[in-house]
Design an enzyme around this catalytic site. Structure first.
Site, PDB file in Angstrom:
ATOM      1  N   LYS A 170       0.839  -1.211   0.000  1.00 60.93           N
ATOM      2  CA  LYS A 170       0.000   0.000   0.000  1.00 60.93           C
ATOM      3  C   LYS A 170       0.870   1.256   0.000  1.00 60.93           C
ATOM      4  O   LYS A 170       0.583   2.220  -0.694  1.00 60.93           O
ATOM      5  CB  LYS A 170      -0.925   0.019   1.225  1.00 60.93           C
ATOM      6  CG  LYS A 170      -1.899  -1.149   1.290  1.00 60.93           C
ATOM      7  CD  LYS A 170      -2.867  -1.018   2.458  1.00 60.93           C
ATOM      8  CE  LYS A 170      -2.212  -1.086   3.824  1.00 60.93           C
ATOM      9  NZ  LYS A 170      -1.659  -2.397   4.173  1.00 60.93           N
ATOM     10  N   ARG A 210      -9.859   0.598   8.700  1.00 59.55           N
ATOM     11  CA  ARG A 210      -9.301  -0.715   9.002  1.00 59.55           C
ATOM     12  C   ARG A 210     -10.285  -1.582   9.781  1.00 59.55           C
ATOM     13  O   ARG A 210      -9.950  -2.726  10.118  1.00 59.55           O
ATOM     14  CB  ARG A 210      -8.062  -0.512   9.865  1.00 59.55           C
ATOM     15  CG  ARG A 210      -6.773  -1.071   9.304  1.00 59.55           C
ATOM     16  CD  ARG A 210      -5.728  -0.852  10.373  1.00 59.55           C
ATOM     17  NE  ARG A 210      -4.437  -1.378  10.051  1.00 59.55           N
ATOM     18  CZ  ARG A 210      -3.532  -0.749   9.333  1.00 59.55           C
ATOM     19  NH1 ARG A 210      -3.802   0.421   8.808  1.00 59.55           N
ATOM     20  NH2 ARG A 210      -2.362  -1.305   9.147  1.00 59.55           N
ATOM     21  N   ARG A 220      11.691  -5.759   4.882  1.00 58.27           N
ATOM     22  CA  ARG A 220      11.467  -4.330   4.599  1.00 58.27           C
ATOM     23  C   ARG A 220      12.398  -3.458   5.445  1.00 58.27           C
ATOM     24  O   ARG A 220      12.698  -3.744   6.583  1.00 58.27           O
ATOM     25  CB  ARG A 220      10.018  -3.968   4.927  1.00 58.27           C
ATOM     26  CG  ARG A 220       9.757  -2.466   4.851  1.00 58.27           C
ATOM     27  CD  ARG A 220       8.299  -2.152   4.741  1.00 58.27           C
ATOM     28  NE  ARG A 220       7.527  -2.547   5.900  1.00 58.27           N
ATOM     29  CZ  ARG A 220       6.199  -2.454   5.944  1.00 58.27           C
ATOM     30  NH1 ARG A 220       5.525  -2.009   4.905  1.00 58.27           N
ATOM     31  NH2 ARG A 220       5.559  -2.838   7.024  1.00 58.27           N
ATOM     32  N   ARG A 250      11.307  -1.309  10.896  1.00 57.91           N
ATOM     33  CA  ARG A 250      10.225  -0.875  11.773  1.00 57.91           C
ATOM     34  C   ARG A 250      10.081  -1.826  12.949  1.00 57.91           C
ATOM     35  O   ARG A 250      10.273  -3.030  12.794  1.00 57.91           O
ATOM     36  CB  ARG A 250       8.911  -0.854  10.975  1.00 57.91           C
ATOM     37  CG  ARG A 250       8.618   0.494  10.358  1.00 57.91           C
ATOM     38  CD  ARG A 250       7.470   0.451   9.390  1.00 57.91           C
ATOM     39  NE  ARG A 250       6.269  -0.203   9.891  1.00 57.91           N
ATOM     40  CZ  ARG A 250       5.140  -0.305   9.195  1.00 57.91           C
ATOM     41  NH1 ARG A 250       5.077   0.216   7.983  1.00 57.91           N
ATOM     42  NH2 ARG A 250       4.103  -0.929   9.695  1.00 57.91           N
ATOM     43  N   ARG A 309       0.028  -9.129  12.975  1.00 60.79           N
ATOM     44  CA  ARG A 309      -0.651  -8.103  12.171  1.00 60.79           C
ATOM     45  C   ARG A 309      -1.521  -8.729  11.083  1.00 60.79           C
ATOM     46  O   ARG A 309      -2.601  -8.238  10.783  1.00 60.79           O
ATOM     47  CB  ARG A 309       0.375  -7.148  11.553  1.00 60.79           C
ATOM     48  CG  ARG A 309       0.914  -6.146  12.580  1.00 60.79           C
ATOM     49  CD  ARG A 309       2.236  -5.565  12.170  1.00 60.79           C
ATOM     50  NE  ARG A 309       2.176  -4.814  10.948  1.00 60.79           N
ATOM     51  CZ  ARG A 309       3.217  -4.637  10.134  1.00 60.79           C
ATOM     52  NH1 ARG A 309       4.388  -5.186  10.421  1.00 60.79           N
ATOM     53  NH2 ARG A 309       3.088  -3.917   9.059  1.00 60.79           N
TER      54      ARG A 309
END
Ligand code: ATP
Ligand code: MG
Length: 219
Positions: free
Chosen positions: A15, A91, A130, A165, A176
Site C-alpha cells: 500500500k 481498518r 522491509r 520498523r 498483524r
C-alpha cells in the site's frame, strides 16, 4: 469536492510503495495512518506515547484516535485541491462508517476502494525484509531482497540511515496478518456491498509492474 481513494489490503502488500507511485503520478496526497502514528511516536507526543506499545505488538489503535487524525488531515486545504489516497484507513467496519461522516464533514467524496491482494507467504517475507528511511520527513521504503538502495543501509532519496520498523519482526508480522483477517478483512464484503470495491493483485515482481496492474484495475 476532492476525490478520496482508499487502498485496502494486508500488511506488506505494498500500500505504501504503490501509494507513493499513485500519488507521484496523480498529484494526490498520500495519507497513511500508520505513518501519521509513527510521526507522533517520533515526536514523543501524548498520542505517540499512548500508541507505542500497541503498534509494537501489532494491535490496532482505537477507532476514535485514528478517526480524529484523519478528520484533521482531510480538512486541510491541500487535500481539498489535490485529493488524497488513504492508506491504512479504514481498518474496521466501524472506521468505514466513520469515514462516511468524515467525508461529509470535510466536503470530500469516496472515488474508489482498491483492494490489493497477495500470497500470504510473500507477505511475511516482504515484511521482515522491509527497511524504511529513518528520516520521518522522507519515509522511503526499501526491501533488502527486491528493492535495495544503491548504497547498503542508506536512503537513495535523502541519504539518511535505513532502519527496520519495530513491528516488522516475524512474530509481530504474523500477529498483524491475524489482526487484518479478523478486523479488517470484513471491509471487503462491506465495500463489495456498496459497489465501491476494485481488486488488484500484488505479485512478486517489480513495484512498477504491480503499479501498472493497479492502474488497469482502476481505469
Ligand atoms: P504496511 O505498512 O505494510 O502497509 P500495515 O498496514 O500493518 O503494513 P501501517 O498501516 O503502517 O502498517 O500501520 C502500522 C500500525 O499502525 C498498525 O499495525 C496499527 O497498530 C496502527 N494503525 C494504522 N492505521 C490504523 C487504523 N486505521 N486503525 C487502527 N490502527 C491503525
Ligand atoms: Mg504501510
Amino acid at each position: 469536492m476532492a476525490d478520496i481513494y482508499v487502498f485496502l489490503g494486508p500488511p506488506g502488500v505494498g500500500k505504501g510503495t504503490l501509494g507513493d507511485l499513485f500519488c507521484a503520478e496523480t498529484g494526490a496526497i498520500h495519507v497513511s495512518t500508520g505513518q501519521l502514528l509513527r510521526d507522533e511516536m517520533a515526536k514523543h507526543s501524548e498520542i505517540g506515547i499512548q500508541v507505542k506499545d500497541l503498534i509494537a505488538k501489532g494491535e490496532l489503535i482505537s477507532d476514535d484516535v485514528v478517526a480524529a487524525m484523519v478528520t484533521n488531515r482531510l480538512g486541510e486545504k491541500d487535500i481539498q485541491s489535490k485529493g488524497c489516497l488513504l492508506d491504512g484507513f479504514p481498518r474496521t467496519t466501524h472506521q468505514a462508517d466513520m469515514l462516511d461522516s468524515i467525508l461529509t464533514e470535510t466536503g470530500n467524496r469516496l472515488a474508489a476502494v482498491l483492494l490489493i491482494e497477495a500470497d500470504r507467504d510473500m507477505l511475511i517475507s516482504r515484511l521482515t525484509s522491509r527497511r524504511v528511511c529513518s528520516n520521518q520527513a522522507c519515509g522511503a521504503i526499501y526491501n533488502i531482497n527486491s528493492q535495495r538502495p544503491a548504497k547498503e543501509g542508506i536512503c537513495d532519496r535523502c541519504g539518511s540511515k535505513l532502519v527496520q520498523r519495530s513491528d516488522d519482526s516475524e512474530s509481530t508480522a504474523i500477529e498483524r496478518l491475524h489482526v487484518y483477517d479478523v478486523q479488517t478483512a470484513p471491509l471487503i464484503a462491506y465495500y463489495t456491498a456498496s459497489g465501491q470495491l476494485v481488486r488488484t493483485q500484488s505479485r512478486d515482481v517489480d513495484a512498477k509492474e504491480n503499479y501498472q496492474a493497479l492502474k488497469t484495475a482502476l481505469a
